[in-house]
Design an enzyme around this catalytic site. Sequence first.
Site, PDB file in Angstrom:
ATOM      1  N   SER A 151     -57.473 -31.263 -11.720  1.00  0.00           N
ATOM      2  CA  SER A 151     -58.794 -31.824 -11.426  1.00  0.00           C
ATOM      3  C   SER A 151     -58.957 -32.298  -9.982  1.00  0.00           C
ATOM      4  CB  SER A 151     -59.117 -32.963 -12.398  1.00  0.00           C
ATOM      5  OG  SER A 151     -58.146 -33.987 -12.323  1.00  0.00           O
TER       6      SER A 151
ATOM      7  N   VAL B 129     -56.890 -28.195 -19.342  1.00  0.00           N
ATOM      8  CA  VAL B 129     -58.223 -28.253 -18.736  1.00  0.00           C
ATOM      9  C   VAL B 129     -58.246 -29.491 -17.832  1.00  0.00           C
ATOM     10  CG1 VAL B 129     -59.422 -27.075 -20.594  1.00  0.00           C
ATOM     11  CG2 VAL B 129     -59.174 -29.552 -20.717  1.00  0.00           C
TER      12      VAL B 129
ATOM     13  N   CYS C  30     -61.934 -34.582 -22.719  1.00  0.00           N
ATOM     14  CA  CYS C  30     -60.934 -34.715 -21.644  1.00  0.00           C
ATOM     15  C   CYS C  30     -61.503 -35.405 -20.402  1.00  0.00           C
ATOM     16  CB  CYS C  30     -60.415 -33.326 -21.263  1.00  0.00           C
ATOM     17  SG  CYS C  30     -59.274 -33.388 -19.865  1.00  0.00           S
TER      18      CYS C  30
HETATM   19  N1  LIG Z   1     -53.171 -33.377 -14.109  1.00  0.00           N
HETATM   20  C1  LIG Z   1     -54.149 -32.626 -14.874  1.00  0.00           C
HETATM   21  C2  LIG Z   1     -54.230 -33.211 -16.272  1.00  0.00           C
HETATM   22  C3  LIG Z   1     -55.108 -32.373 -17.206  1.00  0.00           C
HETATM   23  C4  LIG Z   1     -54.816 -32.674 -18.681  1.00  0.00           C
HETATM   24  O1  LIG Z   1     -53.863 -33.401 -19.008  1.00  0.00           O
HETATM   25  N2  LIG Z   1     -55.634 -32.110 -19.553  1.00  0.00           N
HETATM   26  C5  LIG Z   1     -55.384 -32.255 -20.972  1.00  0.00           C
HETATM   27  C6  LIG Z   1     -56.631 -32.665 -21.731  1.00  0.00           C
HETATM   28  S1  LIG Z   1     -57.257 -34.209 -21.205  1.00  0.00           S
HETATM   29  C7  LIG Z   1     -54.980 -30.902 -21.532  1.00  0.00           C
HETATM   30  O2  LIG Z   1     -55.517 -29.879 -21.178  1.00  0.00           O
HETATM   31  N3  LIG Z   1     -54.029 -30.903 -22.469  1.00  0.00           N
HETATM   32  C8  LIG Z   1     -53.631 -29.730 -23.169  1.00  0.00           C
HETATM   33  C9  LIG Z   1     -52.162 -29.518 -23.162  1.00  0.00           C
HETATM   34  O3  LIG Z   1     -51.436 -30.214 -22.410  1.00  0.00           O
HETATM   35  O4  LIG Z   1     -51.704 -28.647 -23.913  1.00  0.00           O
HETATM   36  C10 LIG Z   1     -55.493 -32.657 -14.146  1.00  0.00           C
HETATM   37  O5  LIG Z   1     -55.752 -33.627 -13.407  1.00  0.00           O
HETATM   38  O6  LIG Z   1     -56.285 -31.711 -14.282  1.00  0.00           O
END
Ligand SMILES: N[C@@H](CCC(=O)N[C@@H](CS)C(=O)NCC(=O)O)C(=O)O
Length: 221
Positions: free
Chosen positions: A65, A52, A12
């Site tokens: 993040s 995450v 990620c």
């Molecule tokens: N806007 C979030 C995006 C985080 C994100 O999209 N993480 C993805 C992995 S890269 C995730 O956890 N996906 C799991 C899901 O949506 O179920 C940030 O900046 O932290």
Amino acid sequence: MAEIKIYSAVVCPFAHRSRLVLQEKGIDFDLVEIDLQNKPEGFTDVSPYGKVPAITHGDKRVWESAVINEYLDEVFPHPPLLPITAIGKAQARVWIDFANTRFVPAFSNLLRSPEPQKQEESKQELYKHLAFIENEGLGKLSGEGPYWFGESISLVDFTFFPWFERWAALKNYRGFGIPSEFTRIRQWKHALKERPSVKAIAHSKEFYIERYAKFATPVAV
Ligand SMILES: N[C@@H](CCC(=O)N[C@@H](CS)C(=O)NCC(=O)O)C(=O)O
């Protein structure tokens, strides 16, 4: 047990952003690797969106993040990763917003879209964003220094870098390398790659090419 616990996933790029900040600041932390296809029970108690990265700091929780990174910068102020002036902070936040709302979606659309027409549109969009970074970002803000704001590394560098570390996947699956005319971006990427905090958690081109295969080449149904 460390003061900070970060919930992360190795592939990620958003989690990579916050891990870079932890590395750069030398913060002691526990790493919890989350299998995103099979999230552990109770994960949304820590990360209400089920994504995450998320961190806990004692009994406090922070997710998203960009927000995590500002939190870490405030709570662990050395070395500072935001400019000190109001306008400097505003500029940093503008670029972090640009990353989140424009640059990352274009990267992701290009990698994930199976349709050649959509890929072409995303390529043009991403090219436009790279030109904007080259001229309006690095061209105006970095001066002679290697980083976004010159001599000092900042949250902006760590916000964009994970996508540049993954660029090999875009090149491999979509034939879109970083165009050679963007010399500042290429120098910036090189400087980041040499940074000890970046090196400490870097992965190879081959690693990303393999890990991104399932996004870039969806199985026909
Ligand atoms: N806007 C979030 C995006 C985080 C994100 O999209 N993480 C993805 C992995 S890269 C995730 O956890 N996906 C799991 C899901 O949506 O179920 C940030 O900046 O932290």
